[in-house]
Design a protein around this motif. Structure first.
Motif, mmCIF file in Angstrom:
data_model
loop_
_atom_site.group_PDB
_atom_site.id
_atom_site.type_symbol
_atom_site.label_atom_id
_atom_site.label_comp_id
_atom_site.label_asym_id
_atom_site.label_seq_id
_atom_site.Cartn_x
_atom_site.Cartn_y
_atom_site.Cartn_z
ATOM 1 N N TYR A 67 -0.956 2.684 31.755
ATOM 2 C CA TYR A 67 -0.310 3.148 30.529
ATOM 3 C C TYR A 67 -0.359 4.664 30.448
ATOM 4 C CZ TYR A 67 -5.210 2.993 29.116
ATOM 5 O OH TYR A 67 -6.575 3.156 29.073
ATOM 6 N N ILE A 68 0.596 5.220 29.704
ATOM 7 C CA ILE A 68 0.763 6.668 29.595
ATOM 8 C C ILE A 68 0.988 7.015 28.124
ATOM 9 C CG2 ILE A 68 2.211 8.646 30.233
ATOM 10 C CD1 ILE A 68 3.092 7.002 32.695
ATOM 11 N N TYR A 69 0.287 8.032 27.657
ATOM 12 C CA TYR A 69 0.508 8.533 26.299
ATOM 13 C C TYR A 69 1.515 9.667 26.328
ATOM 14 C CZ TYR A 69 -3.838 6.093 25.290
ATOM 15 O OH TYR A 69 -4.814 5.142 25.164
ATOM 16 N N HIS A 70 2.359 9.741 25.299
ATOM 17 C CA HIS A 70 3.278 10.874 25.199
ATOM 18 C C HIS A 70 3.676 11.093 23.746
ATOM 19 C CE1 HIS A 70 7.035 8.572 24.544
ATOM 20 N NE2 HIS A 70 6.473 7.664 25.319
ATOM 21 N N LEU A 71 4.088 12.312 23.462
ATOM 22 C CA LEU A 71 4.562 12.664 22.132
ATOM 23 C C LEU A 71 5.969 12.134 21.926
ATOM 24 C CD1 LEU A 71 3.298 16.348 21.966
ATOM 25 C CD2 LEU A 71 2.284 14.331 20.889
#
Length: 148
Positions: A67-71
């Protein structure tokens, strides 16, 4: 079956790589060894930008979720993109995919994310049965232009 769901560790590389290659085979793609190593390094850095949960059974890794976090322009908080989900074929239909996704839900909530989302191929009918029970298909279609 006794399974352990945990974060990926540095010593997991060789077993993770087997799963990673099996996942790529499922989608009929492959990446070079240097990219696989780079991906693994990013996943274990704990930089809060990327992460990985794995499922282990008797010392063997049998599944993962990346998983990847992003704005986002649509919210003050971050989104969490569930990029890859894979469980070994002989370990499927035991609820492991659901456990992995739910672990991402908990992790995303702890990071104050406002959404977890992912893509899958329209013909991935088995996975879509699971996804239809734990999330909402909002009907968007992905368009892509590869740059390099």
């Amino acid at each position: 079956m006794t399974t352990i769901l945990r974060k990926l560790k540095e010593q997991d590389y060789s077993q993770w790589l087997v799963l990673w290659k099996a996942y790529q085979h499922f989608y009929q793609v492959s990446s070079h060894d240097e990219l696989s190593q780079l991906t693994f390094n990013r996943l274990i850095q704990r930089s809060n930008e990327m992460g990985c949960f794995i499922v282990e059974n008797k010392g063997q890794l049998i599944g993962f979720v990346h998983y990847i976090y992003h704005l986002s322009t649509w919210t003050e908080g971050q989104y969490c993109y569930l990029q890859d989900l894979f469980v070994m074929k002989n370990q499927r239909a035991q609820g492991l995919g659901k456990q992995l996704i739910e672990a991402v839900y908990v992790e995303a909530e702890s990071q104050k994310c406002t959404r977890v989302y992912w893509l899958t191929h329209k013909d991935n009918h088995i996975a879509r049965k699971l996804y239809n029970n734990i999330a909402e298909n909002v009907g968007f279609i992905q368009y892509r232009k590869n740059i390099s």
